[in-house]
Motif scaffolding. Sequence first.
Motif, PDB file in Angstrom:
ATOM      1  N   VAL A 109      32.054  38.720  35.019  1.00 37.65           N
ATOM      2  CA  VAL A 109      33.145  39.646  35.313  1.00 37.65           C
ATOM      3  C   VAL A 109      34.437  38.837  35.377  1.00 37.65           C
ATOM      4  CG1 VAL A 109      34.174  41.216  36.983  1.00 37.65           C
ATOM      5  CG2 VAL A 109      31.708  41.303  36.567  1.00 37.65           C
ATOM      6  N   THR A 110      35.437  39.279  34.637  1.00 37.26           N
ATOM      7  CA  THR A 110      36.740  38.608  34.610  1.00 37.26           C
ATOM      8  C   THR A 110      37.780  39.496  35.289  1.00 37.26           C
ATOM      9  OG1 THR A 110      36.208  37.480  32.534  1.00 37.26           O
ATOM     10  CG2 THR A 110      38.542  37.652  33.120  1.00 37.26           C
ATOM     11  N   PHE A 111      38.509  38.921  36.234  1.00 32.38           N
ATOM     12  CA  PHE A 111      39.526  39.653  36.991  1.00 32.38           C
ATOM     13  C   PHE A 111      40.920  39.322  36.449  1.00 32.38           C
ATOM     14  CE2 PHE A 111      35.966  39.619  39.918  1.00 32.38           C
ATOM     15  CZ  PHE A 111      36.048  40.846  40.559  1.00 32.38           C
ATOM     16  N   VAL A 112      41.729  40.369  36.236  1.00 31.26           N
ATOM     17  CA  VAL A 112      43.089  40.196  35.710  1.00 31.26           C
ATOM     18  C   VAL A 112      44.070  40.904  36.641  1.00 31.26           C
ATOM     19  CG1 VAL A 112      44.631  40.518  33.743  1.00 31.26           C
ATOM     20  CG2 VAL A 112      42.172  40.162  33.356  1.00 31.26           C
ATOM     21  N   SER A 170      44.751  35.656  43.650  1.00 34.57           N
ATOM     22  CA  SER A 170      44.467  35.783  45.080  1.00 34.57           C
ATOM     23  C   SER A 170      44.391  37.247  45.531  1.00 34.57           C
ATOM     24  CB  SER A 170      45.516  35.044  45.909  1.00 34.57           C
ATOM     25  OG  SER A 170      46.780  35.674  45.801  1.00 34.57           O
ATOM     26  N   ILE A 171      44.906  38.182  44.722  1.00 29.81           N
ATOM     27  CA  ILE A 171      44.852  39.591  45.130  1.00 29.81           C
ATOM     28  C   ILE A 171      43.426  40.133  45.123  1.00 29.81           C
ATOM     29  CG2 ILE A 171      47.163  39.976  44.197  1.00 29.81           C
ATOM     30  CD1 ILE A 171      45.675  41.881  42.153  1.00 29.81           C
ATOM     31  N   TRP A 172      42.496  39.375  44.542  1.00 28.48           N
ATOM     32  CA  TRP A 172      41.099  39.810  44.477  1.00 28.48           C
ATOM     33  C   TRP A 172      40.258  39.245  45.615  1.00 28.48           C
ATOM     34  CZ3 TRP A 172      41.007  43.623  41.226  1.00 28.48           C
ATOM     35  CH2 TRP A 172      41.813  43.614  40.084  1.00 28.48           C
ATOM     36  N   HIS A 173      40.896  38.738  46.675  1.00 31.33           N
ATOM     37  CA  HIS A 173      40.131  38.052  47.720  1.00 31.33           C
ATOM     38  C   HIS A 173      39.160  38.986  48.440  1.00 31.33           C
ATOM     39  CE1 HIS A 173      43.475  39.773  50.080  1.00 31.33           C
ATOM     40  NE2 HIS A 173      42.685  39.677  51.138  1.00 31.33           N
ATOM     41  N   LYS A 174      39.423  40.296  48.403  1.00 28.19           N
ATOM     42  CA  LYS A 174      38.514  41.243  49.053  1.00 28.19           C
ATOM     43  C   LYS A 174      37.363  41.674  48.144  1.00 28.19           C
ATOM     44  CE  LYS A 174      41.863  43.091  52.349  1.00 28.19           C
ATOM     45  NZ  LYS A 174      42.420  44.319  52.981  1.00 28.19           N
ATOM     46  N   GLN A 175      37.376  41.177  46.913  1.00 23.55           N
ATOM     47  CA  GLN A 175      36.301  41.504  45.978  1.00 23.55           C
ATOM     48  C   GLN A 175      35.303  40.358  45.773  1.00 23.55           C
ATOM     49  OE1 GLN A 175      39.660  42.960  45.262  1.00 23.55           O
ATOM     50  NE2 GLN A 175      38.447  44.534  46.293  1.00 23.55           N
ATOM     51  N   ILE A 176      35.737  39.124  45.972  1.00 23.32           N
ATOM     52  CA  ILE A 176      34.944  37.968  45.556  1.00 23.32           C
ATOM     53  C   ILE A 176      33.556  37.938  46.202  1.00 23.32           C
ATOM     54  CG2 ILE A 176      34.858  35.461  45.407  1.00 23.32           C
ATOM     55  CD1 ILE A 176      36.956  36.890  43.652  1.00 23.32           C
ATOM     56  N   LYS A 177      33.483  38.101  47.502  1.00 24.74           N
ATOM     57  CA  LYS A 177      32.195  37.998  48.191  1.00 24.74           C
ATOM     58  C   LYS A 177      31.197  39.026  47.671  1.00 24.74           C
ATOM     59  CE  LYS A 177      30.058  38.063  52.790  1.00 24.74           C
ATOM     60  NZ  LYS A 177      30.303  38.222  54.264  1.00 24.74           N
TER      61      LYS A 177
END
Length: 269
Positions: free
Chosen positions: A16-19, A27-34
């Motif tokens: 999965v690639t986050f853009v 860093s805006i994806w910090h609530k998704q990583i875990k």
Amino acid sequence: MIHYKTYIRGDAYEWVTFVHGAGGSSSIWHKQIKAYKEHFNILLVDLRGHGKSKQHAGKPRAKYTFEDISKDIIEVLKHENIASTHFVAVSLGTIIVQIIAELAPQKIRSMVLAGAVTKLNLRSQILIALGNLVKHIVPYMWLYKLFAWVIMPRERHRESRSLFVREAKKLCQKEFKRWFRLTYGINAFLAELLTKEPAIPALFIMGDEDYMFLPSVQSCVSRRRHAQLCMLDNCGHVVNVDQPEEFNRVSIGFIRQQAGGGQYVVSPA
């Protein structure tokens, strides 16, 4: 090459690639990583001039194009030997992913398009026109704070607003202007881009309070064969920050379905 970071779970897991969007960073994806790390390999990118890509992108060009920015990501995928990936994008990042779908459709397994931008409404067009008039005389952070407040005006959007303003402060004035130029003629550009629907499963996740962009997304999805719309309650433009748990549940369920990992039905929007 732009800066990127990977979290690798194993060869048997899909990517999965986050853009992120303009003015943000990975860093805006910090609530998704875990949550995502439990199911997928992850690729996070910082778009040119953003986050840590300021140190990695070399001498910046005077003018950027959406195609240039999209090719930056394709270059990373090739460098990491990622044959195909699911994409999760927010705001302006959703435009970039749809351009990648046109340039290299074989690279995309599915698309999650959050806070998608498919057309600028009259209010946002006026805002952009005002920004173009004063961008050479007004500090860019004044403009960015104004944009953030207009797009995300409610009290419960405060965290999203603050996050994007904080990240935007890391840009320089010249970099802001390069990205702002992308707004020239953007409605005509989007109209042309969206006339061609790739045969790639797409889930649009929108906040019910994203008044600037939701109506045009609803219209766009209604005309598409491979797209679904999920609307999150009490949520503004940056849905992954406003309602992270629900965003993770919906988006991960959708991607796992595309990867053959179970049944998933999007709730009616």
